[in-house]
Design an enzyme around this catalytic site. Structure first.
Site, PDB file in Angstrom:
ATOM      1  N   LYS A  13      75.917 -32.877  45.763  1.00 38.85           N
ATOM      2  CA  LYS A  13      76.106 -32.269  44.440  1.00 38.85           C
ATOM      3  C   LYS A  13      74.915 -32.551  43.522  1.00 38.85           C
ATOM      4  CE  LYS A  13      79.885 -34.501  43.295  1.00 38.85           C
ATOM      5  NZ  LYS A  13      80.163 -35.365  44.453  1.00 38.85           N
ATOM      6  N   ARG A  88      87.206 -34.639  37.832  1.00 34.59           N
ATOM      7  CA  ARG A  88      87.573 -35.323  39.067  1.00 34.59           C
ATOM      8  C   ARG A  88      89.076 -35.532  39.169  1.00 34.59           C
ATOM      9  NH1 ARG A  88      82.267 -38.091  39.839  1.00 34.59           N
ATOM     10  NH2 ARG A  88      82.277 -39.352  41.708  1.00 34.59           N
ATOM     11  N   ARG A 127      70.553 -42.177  51.662  1.00 31.95           N
ATOM     12  CA  ARG A 127      70.156 -42.221  50.245  1.00 31.95           C
ATOM     13  C   ARG A 127      69.694 -43.637  49.872  1.00 31.95           C
ATOM     14  NH1 ARG A 127      74.327 -39.834  46.065  1.00 31.95           N
ATOM     15  NH2 ARG A 127      75.692 -41.542  46.616  1.00 31.95           N
ATOM     16  N   ARG A 139      72.100 -47.864  44.382  1.00 38.23           N
ATOM     17  CA  ARG A 139      73.273 -47.919  43.517  1.00 38.23           C
ATOM     18  C   ARG A 139      74.200 -49.039  43.970  1.00 38.23           C
ATOM     19  NH1 ARG A 139      75.707 -41.913  42.905  1.00 38.23           N
ATOM     20  NH2 ARG A 139      77.601 -43.200  42.903  1.00 38.23           N
ATOM     21  N   ARG A 150      85.600 -44.936  47.308  1.00 38.17           N
ATOM     22  CA  ARG A 150      85.254 -43.707  46.581  1.00 38.17           C
ATOM     23  C   ARG A 150      85.775 -42.477  47.336  1.00 38.17           C
ATOM     24  NH1 ARG A 150      79.051 -44.579  46.196  1.00 38.17           N
ATOM     25  NH2 ARG A 150      79.002 -42.470  45.359  1.00 38.17           N
TER      26      ARG A 150
HETATM   27  P1  AMP Z   1      79.043 -40.397  40.955  1.00 36.93           P
HETATM   28  O1  AMP Z   1      77.644 -40.740  40.515  1.00 36.93           O
HETATM   29  O2  AMP Z   1      79.455 -39.033  40.570  1.00 36.93           O
HETATM   30  O3  AMP Z   1      79.253 -40.699  42.416  1.00 36.93           O
HETATM   31  O4  AMP Z   1      80.005 -41.390  40.153  1.00 36.93           O
HETATM   32  C1  AMP Z   1      79.897 -42.800  40.288  1.00 36.93           C
HETATM   33  C2  AMP Z   1      81.142 -43.481  39.727  1.00 36.93           C
HETATM   34  O5  AMP Z   1      81.271 -43.164  38.324  1.00 36.93           O
HETATM   35  C3  AMP Z   1      82.459 -43.019  40.334  1.00 36.93           C
HETATM   36  O6  AMP Z   1      82.781 -43.723  41.534  1.00 36.93           O
HETATM   37  C4  AMP Z   1      83.439 -43.364  39.204  1.00 36.93           C
HETATM   38  O7  AMP Z   1      83.694 -44.757  39.134  1.00 36.93           O
HETATM   39  C5  AMP Z   1      82.630 -42.984  37.972  1.00 36.93           C
HETATM   40  N1  AMP Z   1      82.824 -41.558  37.602  1.00 36.93           N
HETATM   41  C6  AMP Z   1      81.869 -40.571  37.577  1.00 36.93           C
HETATM   42  N2  AMP Z   1      82.391 -39.406  37.156  1.00 36.93           N
HETATM   43  C7  AMP Z   1      83.699 -39.654  36.915  1.00 36.93           C
HETATM   44  C8  AMP Z   1      84.786 -38.842  36.484  1.00 36.93           C
HETATM   45  N3  AMP Z   1      84.622 -37.521  36.229  1.00 36.93           N
HETATM   46  N4  AMP Z   1      86.005 -39.422  36.355  1.00 36.93           N
HETATM   47  C9  AMP Z   1      86.186 -40.740  36.599  1.00 36.93           C
HETATM   48  N5  AMP Z   1      85.221 -41.561  37.032  1.00 36.93           N
HETATM   49  C10 AMP Z   1      83.979 -41.025  37.186  1.00 36.93           C
END
Ligand code: AMP
Length: 193
Positions: A13, A88, A127, A139, A150
C-alpha cells in the site's frame, strides 16, 4: 480524487500510495506514518499510541479519526488524497463517510491489494533488510511476533470492511502478487474507467 488503498500489512500500500501521490499531485495520508511521527515527537497522540503500536494492535478509533479529520481539513487535501492504512475498522469507515459528507465530498475508489498470506512475512523481512542495507532503522513493529499480531488484527478487524465497501459497490480488487509496476498500471486503469 479521493482514494482508499486497502490491504494487509506488507501488501504494498505504501509504495503504491507514494507513486499515485506523485503522479496525481495529491498527498498520501498514511495513518501509520502520522502515528510514528507523533511517537517520535512525543505528542499526546504519540504517547497514547506507542505501546499499542509496539504490540501490533490497532490504536483506538477516536484517536485516528480525529487525526485524519484534522489532516483532510488542510489546504493540500482540497483536490484529493490517497488514504493508506485508514480506515481499518468499520467504525473508522463510518466516521470517514460522515467526515466527507459534511464537506459534500465522497470517496471515488476503494482499491484492495490482494496478496497471499505466505508472502506477507517475506515482504516484511525484505523491507527490513532493504532499510538496514540503506543505513536506515527498521520499524519497531517489523519483527515476526509483532507482524503476526498485525496480521491477526487485519483479519479480525479490517478484513470485514471489505464487505462494507463491497455492499456500497465501491470495492475493486487488484492482484497485489504481480510486479510493482503492473500493480501501479492496474490501479491507474481503475482510476481512468
Ligand atoms: P502501518 O504503518 O499502516 O502498518 O501502521 C502501523 C501501526 O499504526 C498499526 O499496526 C497500528 O498500531 C497503527 N495504525 C495505523 N493506522 C491505523 C488505523 N487506521 N487504525 C488503528 N491503528 C492504526
Amino acid at each position: 480524487m479521493r482514494l482508499i488503498l486497502f490491504g494487509p500489512p506488507g501488501a504494498g500500500k505504501g509504495t503504491q500510495a507514494q507513486r499515485l501521490a506523485e503522479r496525481h499531485s495529491i498527498p498520501q495520508l498514511s495513518t501509520g506514518d502520522m502515528l510514528r511521527a507523533a511517537v517520535t515527537n512525543d505528542t499526546e497522540t504519540g504517547r497514547r499510541a506507542k505501546a499499542i503500536m509496539d504490540r501490533g494492535e490497532l490504536v483506538p478509533d477516536d484517536l485516528v479519526n480525529q487525526m485524519v479529520s484534522d489532516r483532510i481539513d488542510q489546504e493540500d487535501c482540497r483536490k484529493g488524497f490517497i488514504l493508506d492504512g485508514f480506515p481499518r475498522t468499520v467504525a473508522q469507515a463510518e466516521a470517514l463517510t460522515a467526515m466527507l459528507e459534511q464537506k459534500g465530498d465522497k470517496i471515488d475508489a476503494v482499491i484492495e491489494l490482494k496478496v497471499e498470506q505466505a508472502s506477507l512475512i517475506t515482504r516484511m523481512e525484505k523491507r527490513v533488510a532493504d532499510t538496514l542495507a540503506a543505513g536506515g532503522t527498521a520499524r519497531r513493529d517489523d519483527n515476526r511476533d509483532t507482524f503476526a499480531r498485525r496480521l491477526d488484527e487485519y483479519q479480525h478487524k479490517t478484513a470485514p470492511l471489505l464487505n462494507y465497501y463491497r455492499r456500497r459497490g465501491e470495492l475493486v480488487s487488484i492482484d497485489g502478487m504481480q510486479g510493482m509496476d503492473v500493480v501501479t498500471r492496474d490501479i491507474e486503469n481503475v482510476l481512468t474507467t
